[in-house]
Design an enzyme around this catalytic site. Structure first.
Site, short mmCIF file in Angstrom:
data_model
loop_
_atom_site.label_atom_id
_atom_site.label_comp_id
_atom_site.label_asym_id
_atom_site.label_seq_id
_atom_site.Cartn_x
_atom_site.Cartn_y
_atom_site.Cartn_z
N HIS A 104 0.47 -0.87 -0.03
CA HIS A 104 0.52 0.05 -0.16
C HIS A 104 0.89 1.23 -0.31
O HIS A 104 1.86 1.37 0.63
CB HIS A 104 -0.87 0.09 0.85
CG HIS A 104 -2.28 1.07 0.94
ND1 HIS A 104 -1.75 2.48 1.34
CD2 HIS A 104 -3.15 0.50 0.98
CE1 HIS A 104 -3.34 3.12 1.44
NE2 HIS A 104 -3.89 2.06 0.54
N GLU A 176 -4.00 1.51 -7.42
CA GLU A 176 -5.07 3.21 -6.65
C GLU A 176 -4.13 4.37 -6.30
O GLU A 176 -2.89 4.56 -6.16
CB GLU A 176 -4.90 2.40 -4.70
CG GLU A 176 -5.52 1.88 -4.16
CD GLU A 176 -5.57 1.54 -2.93
OE1 GLU A 176 -6.66 1.80 -2.40
OE2 GLU A 176 -4.51 0.97 -2.15
#
Length: 264
Positions: A104, A176
């Site tokens: 992430h 993302e």
């Protein structure tokens, strides 16, 4: 959404909710989904709580035999030993987790984690019998330069190139774009599709079409019930990794419902 891939809606709670709040949220979400006769066989739902809430979520899910899945937000690359603060993949798996988020952008930025470390995380998660959700995506600066697709694909390629076909087929990729995370800005459906298609093409080139068409590719970045339908309608977007909207149980319910209805 591809015809043979089951959509996945995953809520990343980040550093929110204590164990009591997590338990209440799971129970409320399950109640909401039961009320609309949600079909978990056609759309998977997963929650990613903090480490301190994982056991509470496990108890809530198992005691009521819920169909909601769950996972962890991070993992150590080591299996045991003198590594203060680390949590191993086996420890996470023993709590019944199905997924672990790796790579992430917030982990890359604040800890930091590089591609070599993320490769080891992916292997640790797979070895423990779980599925890694590999996060990739460009910053605003990379997007401004027009290299967003090359950047995202490069991140995937650098992490996956040494995996076996069998390992790669178990991967989930979450695209993302960093500039869209928590900002209220969202990629257009076409931009999300372009990135997902480019990632899928790279996986197909590396591991063959079967693997490329098997891997689920999620979109993350300011997902809401207002944009979920147009995003999931894209052929290579297979679901969502959701941040802020996953902290609101009614909003997450709406996104789950819309995803199921749109991909039915």
């Amino acid at each position: 959404m591809g015809p043979k891939r089951i959509p996945l809606v995953a809520g990343n709670w980040k550093m929110n909710f204590d164990h009591l709040e997590a338990t209440y949220f799971v129970q409320q979400l399950a109640w909401n989904l039961r009320a609309i006769h949600f079909d978990y066989k056609r759309c998977e739902i997963a929650l990613m709580p903090s480490f301190t809430s994982l056991r509470s979520v496990q108890v809530a899910v198992e005691s009521d035999n819920l169909k909601i899945r769950y996972g962890a937000q991070a993992v150590s690359v080591t299996s045991q030993g003198a590594f203060t603060g680390d949590v191993s993949a086996d420890m996470i798996a023993h709590l019944g987790c199905s997924y672990v988020i790796v790579g992430h952008s917030e982990r890359r930025k604040y800890h930091p984690e590089d591609d070599a470390n993320i490769v080891d995380q992916v292997r640790a998660v797979l070895a423990a019998g779980m599925q890694p959700i590999l996060c990739v995506g460009e910053s605003y600066e990379e997007r401004r330069k027009g290299i967003e697709l090359d950047f995202a694909v490069g991140q995937v390629h650098d992490v996956t190139r040494d995996l076996s076909d069998e390992e790669a087929a178990k991967l989930i990729v979450a695209y993302e774009p960093v500039w869209a995370i928590g900002t209220g800005m969202v990629a257009t459906p076409q931009s999300a599709q372009d990135a997902a298609r480019a990632i899928r093409n790279d996986l197909s080139d590396t591991f063959g079409t079967r693997v490329g068409e098997t891997v689920r590719i999620l979109y993350g970045g300011s997902v809401s019930s207002k944009n979920a339908v147009e995003l999931i309608n894209e052929p290579d977007v297979d679901g969502f990794l959701i941040g802020g909207s996953a902290l609101k149980v009614d909003e997450l319910t709406r996104i789950c419902k819309l995803t199921l209805e749109t991909t039915a």
